[in-house]
Design a protein around this motif. Structure first.
Motif, short mmCIF file in Angstrom:
data_model
loop_
_atom_site.label_atom_id
_atom_site.label_comp_id
_atom_site.label_asym_id
_atom_site.label_seq_id
_atom_site.Cartn_x
_atom_site.Cartn_y
_atom_site.Cartn_z
N LYS A 216 97.27 -36.28 -6.39
CA LYS A 216 98.72 -36.18 -6.17
C LYS A 216 99.11 -36.58 -4.76
CE LYS A 216 99.81 -32.97 -9.78
NZ LYS A 216 100.91 -32.20 -10.30
N SER B 102 101.21 -44.09 -5.05
CA SER B 102 101.13 -44.86 -6.30
C SER B 102 100.69 -46.29 -6.04
CB SER B 102 102.48 -44.86 -7.01
OG SER B 102 102.86 -43.55 -7.36
N GLU C 281 93.66 -31.41 -22.48
CA GLU C 281 94.89 -31.36 -21.68
C GLU C 281 94.58 -31.47 -20.19
OE1 GLU C 281 98.04 -31.75 -22.62
OE2 GLU C 281 97.08 -32.08 -24.56
N LYS D 64 93.72 -35.06 -19.50
CA LYS D 64 94.93 -35.89 -19.48
C LYS D 64 95.69 -35.74 -18.17
CE LYS D 64 95.72 -36.16 -24.46
NZ LYS D 64 96.63 -35.76 -25.57
N SER D 65 95.69 -34.55 -17.60
CA SER D 65 96.45 -34.33 -16.36
C SER D 65 95.85 -35.12 -15.20
CB SER D 65 96.56 -32.84 -16.03
OG SER D 65 95.29 -32.29 -15.75
N ARG E 15 96.37 -38.98 -15.90
CA ARG E 15 97.73 -39.42 -15.57
C ARG E 15 97.84 -39.78 -14.09
NH1 ARG E 15 99.27 -34.97 -18.24
NH2 ARG E 15 99.76 -35.41 -20.38
N GLU E 16 97.29 -38.91 -13.26
CA GLU E 16 97.33 -39.14 -11.81
C GLU E 16 96.48 -40.34 -11.43
OE1 GLU E 16 99.26 -37.81 -9.41
OE2 GLU E 16 100.27 -36.80 -11.07
N ILE F 135 95.84 -42.98 -13.28
CA ILE F 135 96.59 -44.16 -13.70
C ILE F 135 97.70 -44.47 -12.70
CG2 ILE F 135 98.16 -45.07 -15.45
CD1 ILE F 135 96.48 -43.52 -17.54
N ARG F 136 98.37 -43.46 -12.23
CA ARG F 136 99.49 -43.64 -11.29
C ARG F 136 99.04 -44.31 -9.99
NH1 ARG F 136 100.94 -41.33 -6.91
NH2 ARG F 136 99.47 -39.60 -7.08
N PHE G 213 94.68 -41.98 -25.54
CA PHE G 213 95.62 -41.53 -24.51
C PHE G 213 95.76 -42.59 -23.42
CE2 PHE G 213 96.36 -39.38 -20.43
CZ PHE G 213 97.60 -38.83 -20.68
N ASN H 157 99.12 -44.97 -22.43
CA ASN H 157 99.65 -44.94 -21.07
C ASN H 157 99.45 -46.26 -20.34
OD1 ASN H 157 100.63 -42.07 -20.12
ND2 ASN H 157 99.06 -41.80 -21.69
#
Length: 123
Positions: free
Chosen positions: A11, A15, A48, A51-52, A55-56, A58-59, A82, A86
């Motif tokens: 985080k 990006s 889950e 996936k969290s 997601r980060e 990939i960002r 997934f 995305n």
């Protein structure tokens, strides 16, 4: 190398600034990694959690960058859809062969691990 929670580290990365992410998450096999890690989640909770951080990951990947996930086929099969949903495109499925005893070579110690790497490229 950074020793911290992967999601909090990811985080804090801007990006689209990373070319390649290689992830080797716990396999949810109830191994003891210390007090900071729980490797014995319910299947849905593990997915889950995966996936969290995905997601980060990939960002932060640049367009055209790659994400390698070293995990069991059981999990990579579920996470593959997934990744596709995305914006990641499947590129390679890499099987990994290991030797049980790294101190001495014995052909009977060679095993094919059921852990694979997936390479995904942002479309």
């Amino acid at each position: 190398m950074v020793e911290d929670d992967c999601i909090s580290v990811l985080k804090n990365i801007k990006s689209e600034t990373v070319d390649t992410v290689f992830a080797d998450p716990p396999f949810n096999l109830n191994k003891m990694y210390g007090k900071k890690s729980n490797d014995n989640l319910e299947n849905e909770e593990y997915i889950e959690w995966s996936k969290s951080w995905i997601r980060e990951a990939i960002r932060i990947i640049n367009p055209g960058g790659s994400l390698f996930i070293y995990n069991l086929p059981k999990w990579n099969m579920l996470l593959g859809s997934f990744l596709y949903e995305n914006g990641m495109m499947f590129r390679h499925w890499i099987a990994v062969y290991c030797q049980r005893n790294i101190l001495r070579f014995n052909p009977t110690d060679l095993i094919k691990e059921n852990m694979l790497c997936n390479n995904y490229t942002i479309t």
